[in-house]
Design a protein around this motif. Sequence first.
Motif, PDB file in Angstrom:
ATOM      1  N   GLY A 165      -3.845   0.028   6.851  1.00 35.50           N
ATOM      2  CA  GLY A 165      -5.011   0.885   6.645  1.00 35.50           C
ATOM      3  C   GLY A 165      -6.286   0.401   7.305  1.00 35.50           C
ATOM      4  N   ALA A 174      -8.235   3.892  -2.325  1.00 36.83           N
ATOM      5  CA  ALA A 174      -8.513   4.957  -1.336  1.00 36.83           C
ATOM      6  C   ALA A 174      -7.374   5.127  -0.334  1.00 36.83           C
ATOM      7  CB  ALA A 174      -9.824   4.650  -0.614  1.00 36.83           C
ATOM      8  N   TYR A 175      -6.934   4.047   0.276  1.00 35.05           N
ATOM      9  CA  TYR A 175      -5.872   4.176   1.289  1.00 35.05           C
ATOM     10  C   TYR A 175      -4.561   4.670   0.669  1.00 35.05           C
ATOM     11  CZ  TYR A 175      -2.539   2.819   4.925  1.00 35.05           C
ATOM     12  OH  TYR A 175      -1.519   2.811   5.853  1.00 35.05           O
ATOM     13  N   SER A 187       0.834  -1.207   0.000  1.00 41.57           N
ATOM     14  CA  SER A 187       0.000   0.000   0.000  1.00 41.57           C
ATOM     15  C   SER A 187       0.866   1.253   0.000  1.00 41.57           C
ATOM     16  CB  SER A 187      -0.921   0.002   1.224  1.00 41.57           C
ATOM     17  OG  SER A 187      -1.792  -1.104   1.213  1.00 41.57           O
ATOM     18  N   THR A 234     -11.480   1.315  -0.009  1.00 40.46           N
ATOM     19  CA  THR A 234     -10.334   1.117   0.889  1.00 40.46           C
ATOM     20  C   THR A 234      -9.971  -0.353   0.954  1.00 40.46           C
ATOM     21  OG1 THR A 234     -11.000   3.015   2.226  1.00 40.46           O
ATOM     22  CG2 THR A 234      -9.476   1.456   3.233  1.00 40.46           C
ATOM     23  N   VAL A 239      -8.358   3.215   8.793  1.00 37.73           N
ATOM     24  CA  VAL A 239      -9.061   3.987   7.760  1.00 37.73           C
ATOM     25  C   VAL A 239     -10.374   3.296   7.401  1.00 37.73           C
ATOM     26  CG1 VAL A 239      -8.896   4.938   5.426  1.00 37.73           C
ATOM     27  CG2 VAL A 239      -6.851   4.814   6.872  1.00 37.73           C
ATOM     28  N   LEU A 240     -10.303   1.995   7.217  1.00 38.52           N
ATOM     29  CA  LEU A 240     -11.508   1.228   6.893  1.00 38.52           C
ATOM     30  C   LEU A 240     -12.518   1.299   8.036  1.00 38.52           C
ATOM     31  CD1 LEU A 240     -12.980  -0.692   4.973  1.00 38.52           C
ATOM     32  CD2 LEU A 240     -11.756  -2.594   6.035  1.00 38.52           C
TER      33      LEU A 240
END
Length: 609
Positions: free
Chosen positions: A198, A109-110, A61, A246, A201-202
């Motif tokens: 991430g 997204a991430y 990522s 994400t 974030v999720l």
Amino acid sequence: MAKEQKQPFESTLQDLVYSLDAGAGLKLIRMLLFCFVTLVIIVIFTGNQFRGFNSEAAMDSAQLGRNLAEMNRYVTQTVRPASIAQVSAHTFDGDARIGFHPELIRPPAYPAILAVAFKFFNLVGVDLFPTSEKFQGMQIYPAEQWVIVPINHLFVLLTGVMLYLLGRMLFSQKIGLLSVITYFLSAMVWQDSIYGSGIPVLSYFVISAFYFIVLAMNFRRERRSNVQWMSLFLLSVLFSAAAFLTHYAALAVLPGIALFVLIMGTRAQRTEHLAFFYLVFVLLVVSPWLLRNYQISGSPLGMAPHLALTDTAKYPADTLMRTLSPKFNLISDFAAVRAKCAENFNRLYTGNLTALGGGLLMAFFVVTYFYRFVRVHVHKLRWGIGLSMLLFFIGAGCFGGDSMRLYHIFWPFVILYGLAFFSILLDRLDITIDLYKMGLTGFVIALTALPLFITIFLAPAPKSTYPPYYVPFVMKVSELLKPTELMCSDMPWATAWYGRRVSILLPKELEDYYEINDYRKYISGLYITTLTKDRPMVSGLLNGSEKTWFPVAMGQLPKDFPLRHGFQLNEQDQLFLTDSVRWGAGDVQKREGEAAEGGAAAAAQPAAQ
């Protein structure tokens, strides 16, 4: 005009004292104290536990985010043989575009969030990606220490804010506050944050999607203006789409939210169409990404669905993505995935699910399904969350690997309902002494927080990420190649992230290596680590997936092997091969260095002839 009469000094002082004792001043002090304690936890936990990334997902990522920031293109430097075949089959000229290979596994997204941060630091002149020379004396890669981990911490805090708002809306301010305290005292939350893949974030996108849909449906039932509830409804759609972009695991959340919308309807206010439009709107938002994948790979989700075949009887361990031309058959593949899903689901159900957060609040959460809450939205939201959890565990069982860790995104909901139900139990006991109630609640929270305190104060500090990840080694071998040259490795996500070289995952068969090298793009370096060398001797190296690579890993090169110069690292732990001598006399002398805990000496020795 008459002059405004000043208040006597004694009166002003009394107001200030009252404010600090019981008014807004007391709330401000409590809030500042809470923020300070949270900050202390973040600093101590990160300093005590973080030693750098040690997972494929985090490094992959991160390099995607850097590529997006520097090239404005969503391309990867981690190239998998299975992906080469997939892209080749869907380009007009059959070119796999290895130098600018499109990413087919991870949604954007991430990495996009990371890219924004990387660009910002680049604008202010901070070098987050040093060379091996500049990295000397550092312990942790700067981009991980100063950008990626802090961003994940930030999203943990934002998730805490949403958890408080959701708790206050569903139950009370007290339950919301206690839920946030419990969340911030959970070891798994901060472990996920320093993991770097991430997950925070999720979690933030998922809880925000649930929060806004609950608010929207409440407003609709209360017959607020259409603009109000529709705006909130669309916000939930956007957060749902962000969660999907994400991680595809968020796909399990969408039916849960749609079910909540559906069952919130009444005879006068039917909601079937809203549930349908919710799914359609989410699909519309993510459709550009799905179309991009379809054009490149022939599948809306790229190679992600094929990962279900990883570590099955058909493709043991990681051999699926290492196969240059994998064969797919719906019937036989379904049987293989079903067997894997059953095994993983049982492991999740009997272990991870019931032990979530230590198991105590999980037990209270499960019991709520046998209890009827008076407030409609509180009662019905459980079914949406329950459906999402069930679908998630089935999906995680099919895919395994890192996706099984993502069940942590449901931890905020478990805390919320678990603490609310525990509070109801306390009320039913008719305990009249508030201090006793507070003590019992604190005891439950303390039991849940026990792993955090043990991790920080009693557990030994974690080992370094070696083996196999040791940043100076990865940087050194990568920098022996030119930026345009191609590396092949069994940990290409590390050479892509730390070494900044386009890296191909070690093909399963040596013949596939020749195929890529001769007809796709010339491979200038081969980096084999303990990921290959530490496999079981008989079932892995001699008769298993590595049997064609075993002689190479041992330094016995086939006569026609193109890379014939190299050296071993850390007492034959790792092997680097290339096509010519690219190092000076000083590089082949024994170097003293710390490779891992225990102070293994880094020895660079001429190895292959």
